[in-house]
Write an enzyme that holds these catalytic residues in place. Structure first.
Site: not given
Lengths: 328, 327
Positions: B60, B83-84, B86, B89, B129
Site C-alpha cells: 500500500e 479497502f480503506a 488497508f 501503511p 473491511h
C-alpha cells in the site's frame, strides 16, 4: 593503465569531480561556522560523502535523468546544477531558496528545472517516488533513469523494501544508491543490519547489488555507470552501496561524543577523499599544490560572495505562508 | 443519453471515459488488472487499456508513493486501495508527501493523483473491511476528501477528482456499490469538488450528511412526509475542505440541525460541521445540534446482530429527525 582510464574518465572529468567535491566540502564547512556564529539555525552535513556523491552523479545525464536525493546530498545537487548561492539562500531560508522559498529546512532539495525531485524529512519516502518516476518513464517509452539515495539506516524502512520490490517486479530503471556512513544518528551499523552489506538485500528483489568503496569516486562512477546502462537497457533496477564514514556529527544539534570515540573519527579522516583524491591527481601530474591553492581560493571567494548575498536577501513575506496549499 | 446503472458501474464508466480522454491517466492497485478489482470497479479496463491498468504487489505504501512519483512526473494516476482499512501503511505517503508537496516546494511540484478506497460497513466485513477513515484525513490541508452519495455523483465527482491538480482521496461506500441505482448520463460531465449539494428542500429539520447516509436521510425524509415533517437534506459531497457557506445556509434554513455519519461519533467529520455552525450561526438555531453516528467502539463487529446494531440505518435517521422536529 590508470583506473580512471579504465573507467573512461579524462583529466578534465577528474578535475571537475575534484572541484565539485571541494566546493561541497567548503560550503559545508562554512555552514558550520555560520551555525556556530548564530546566523543559521541548522546544518546537516555532507562531509565524508563527497566522493561517492560526485562519482554517482557523474554517471547520470543531467537534463535527462532524475535525482531523488536525501539530506546529505550537497555534493550531488551541486553537481546537478545547484549553485553556491542557491545553497546559501536555502540555508538562510530566504525567498530565493529554489527548493522551497525558505519553507523547508536546509538539505531538503528539490528543483524541477534541475531534475531534482522535492523531498521531505520522514526518511525513505523519496525512494518510492523514484519507482513512480521510473514507472512513468517506462509507460511513456523514455530511457531516463532515476537515482535515489538514502542512508544505511533508511534501508530498514518499509518504504525501501516496498520500492525495491516494486521496481524489481516491474523492471524499472531505478538506481538505489545507499550512502553507508556507519551511523544512523548514534546507532552503529551492527545495530541496523544483521546482514554484512546493505547490497545483500538486492538478491531478495531480483536486482543487481554491489558494495564499493565510497571514498573512491572512480569506483563509484564505474559501478553507477553500469547500473545506468542496465536501467536504460531495460534490465531493471540496481542497488549500489557506497561505504564511507560520517566525518561530522549527524547535525548541528547532535553531540557525537556520547556514542563514538574521537579516535575513530580521526582514523576515518585519514581516508578522507578530499585528501586522497587530490593526492591521486597530483601523482598523475594533473594537479599541483599551486593549482590546489588556487582552487581553494577561488571557491572560497565564491562562497564569501554567496554568503553575503544570502544574508542580505529578503525573506518571503509572512503572509505568503498561506500560499500554495492547492492549485490557485 | 441516460442509462440506469448502479454506483459501481458509474465508477467504472468514469474511469473508462477518463482513460479514453487523457492518455496520462492510469490505474494501479492490488488485483485491479485481470481480476478487475475485488469489487469489479475496474472490470474490463485491463482488456481495453492493457498495462495502463497495473497490478501491483501487496504494497500500500508503494501504491500511494509510486502514484505520487508518477504524478509529480506528469501522469494522472488513479490508485486503488483495496479497502480503506488497508490504507494505513500508506498514510505517511499520503499525509507527509502527497498533501505537502505543492506547499513544501513553493509550487514547483504538485501531485494530481486520485486514491480510491471502498469504505463503510453493512456487508459482513467485520472490523477490518468496514471502517470509515475520512475523519483521519479531515484536517490535512493539501488533501481533498470526496465521498459521493449516488451513481450520478460518483461519475461526476470521480472525473473531477482525476482532473484535479491536487491529491484527492475518493471514498466509495461499498454497500452503495450495488444498492444504489440511478440515472447516469453517458455524456461527459463533472461535479465540482468543494461544493455541497441540497438533495431535498424542507422547512422543519435540516440533515447534513454524506455518502451512503445521504440515501438513508432521503428515505427517512420521504417517510416523514406522511407525518407532515418537512426535511431539508444537504449532502456534503466533499468532506474536506468543507463548503462552509452551504452548511451555514442549510442550518439557518430550518434552525434544527441533525448531522449524520456512519463513522463513529467522536472527532468525526460532523464535529467540524457542528463547529462551523456554532461559529457562524448559533443564534439562528432553535435546538441544540444533534449528531447521529456509529458508537464509539474500535470498529464494526462481524456477527449480524452486532453489525446491525452498529450501523446507521434509515430507521435510526427517521427517528432522530422526528425527535428533533418535536423539540
Amino acid at each position: 593503465m590508470h583506473k580512471h582510464e579504465r573507467a573512461g574518465l579524462q583529466k578534465d572529468d577528474l578535475l571537475y569531480m575534484y572541484r565539485t567535491m571541494l566546493t561541497a566540502r567548503k560550503i559545508d564547512e562554512r555552514l558550520w561556522l555560520l551555525n556556530r556564529a548564530g546566523k543559521i539555525p541548522f546544518v546537516i552535513s555532507c562531509q565524508g560523502h563527497e566522493a561517492m556523491q560526485v562519482g554517482a552523479g557523474m554517471a547520470l545525464e543531467r537534463g535527462k535523468d532524475y535525482l531523488l536525493p536525501y539530506y546529505r546530498d550537497l555534493a550531488l545537487v551541486v553537481h546537478f546544477g545547484m549553485t553556491i548561492e542557491d545553497i546559501m539562500m536555502s540555508n538562510f531560508a530566504k525567498e530565493q531558496d529554489i527548493n522551497s522559498g525558505g519553507r523547508q529546512m536546509p538539505g531538503h532539495y528539490g528543483s524541477k528545472k534541475l531534475g531534482i525531485v522535492t523531498g521531505s524529512s520522514p526518511v525513505t519516502t523519496q525512494v518510492v517516488h523514484a519507482a513512480g518516476y521510473a514507472l512513468a518513464g517506462k509507460m511513456e517509452g523514455k530511457d531516463f533513469v532515476c537515482l535515489t539515495s538514502f542512508g544505511e539506516g533508511s534501508s530498514n524502512q518499509g518504504d525501501f523494501h516496498e520500492a525495491a520490490n516494486f521496481a524489481g517486479v516491474h523492471r524499472l530503471p531505478v538506481i538505489f544508491f545507499c550512502e553507508n556512513n556507519h551511523y544512523a544518528i548514534s546507532t552503529p551499523l551492527d545495530r541496523q543490519l544483521s546482514c554484512a552489506n546493505v547490497s545483500d538485500r538486492a538478491k531478495g528483489y531480483g536486482m543487481h547489488g554491489e558494495t564499493i568503496d565510497g571514498n573512491d569516486p572512480i569506483a563509484v562512477y564505474t559501478a553507477v555507470k553500469a547500473a545506468v546502462e542496465r536501467g536504460r537497457n531495460g534490465e531493471g533496477p540496481s542497488l549500489i552501496e557506497a561505504v564511507s564514514y560520517r566525518l561530522t556529527p549527524h547535525s548541528s544539534d547532535d553531540n557525537e561524543s556520547t556514542y563514538r570515540e574521537a579516535d575513530e573519527v580521526t582514523e576515518a579522516k585519514g581516508r578522507d577523499s578530499i585528501t586522497t583524491f587530490a593526492q591521486y591527481l597530483k601523482e598523475l601530474g594533473f594537479f599541483t599544490d599551486e593549482d590546489e591553492q588556487a582552487m581553494h581560493d577561488e571557491i572560497q571567494a565564491a562562497i564569501d560572495e554567496a554568503t553575503d548575498a544570502a544574508e542580505a536577501a529578503k525573506y518571503a513575506s509572512p503572509e505568503s505562508a498561506l500560499l500554495h496549499v492547492y492549485d490557485q | 443519453m441516460m442509462g440506469t446503472m448502479n454506483f459501481l458501474q458509474a465508477i467504472n464508466l468514469a474511469l473508462k471515459e477518463e482513460m479514453h480522454r487523457d492518455e496520462k491517466v492510469f490505474i494501479l492497485g492490488e488485483d485491479v488488472g485481470r481480476r478487475g478489482g475485488v469489487f469489479l470497479a475496474t472490470e474490463g479496463l485491463y482488456e481495453e487499456f492493457g498495462d495502463r491498468v497495473l497490478d501491483t504487489p501487496l504494497t500500500e505504501s508503494a501504491i500511494a508513493g509510486v502514484g505520487i512519483g508518477a504524478a509529480m512526473y506528469g501522469m494522472r494516476p488513479v490508485a486503488e486501495m483495496q479497502f480503506a482499512d488497508f490504507m494505513l501503511p500508506a498514510v505517511n505517503q499520503i499525509v507527509s508527501e502527497a498533501a505537502k508537496i505543492r506547499y513544501r516546494s513553493n509550487n514547483d511540484f504538485h501531485v494530481p493523483m486520485t486514491i480510491r478506497a471502498p469504505y463503510g460497513g453493512g456487508v459482513h466485513g467485520a472490523l477490518y473491511h468496514s471502517q470509515s477513515l475520512e475523519a483521519m484525513f479531515n484536517s490535512i490541508p493539501g488533501l481533498k476528501v470526496v465521498i459521493p452519495s449516488s451513481p450520478y455523483d460518483a461519475k461526476g465527482l470521480l472525473k473531477a477528482a482525476i482532473r484535479d491538480e491536487d491529491p484527492v482521496l475518493f471514498f466509495e461506500h461499498k454497500r452503495a456499490y450495488r444498492l444504489l441505482k440511478g440515472d447516469v448520463p453517458e455524456e461527459d460531465y463533472v461535479i465540482p469538488i468543494g461544493k455541497a449539494n441540497v438533495v431535498r428542500e424542507g422547512d422543519d429539520v435540516t440533515v447534513i450528511t454524506y455518502g451512503l447516509c445521504t440515501h438513508y436521510a432521503q428515505q427517512a425524509a420521504a417517510a416523514l412526509e406522511k407525518e407532515d415533517i418537512s426535511t431539508h437534506v444537504l449532502d456534503l459531497r466533499t468532506v474536506y475542505p468543507m463548503d462552509r457557506e452551504a452548511i451555514v445556509e442549510a442550518a439557518k434554513k430550518t434552525g434544527k440541525v441533525l448531522l449524520v455519519t456512519d463513522d463513529n461519533k467522536e472527532g468525526s467529520v460532523l464535529s467540524e460541521v457542528a463547529a462551523i455552525i456554532a461559529e457562524e450561526c448559533l443564534f439562528d438555531l432553535d435546538s441544540p445540534i444533534q449528531r447521529l453516528a456509529a458508537p464509539d467502539v474500535p470498529a464494526m463487529p462481524y456477527a449480524s446482530p452486532l453489525e446491525k446494531y452498529y450501523m446507521v440505518t434509515k430507521d435510526k435517521v427517521e427517528s432522530a429527525i422526528r425527535d428533533l422536529a418535536q423539540f
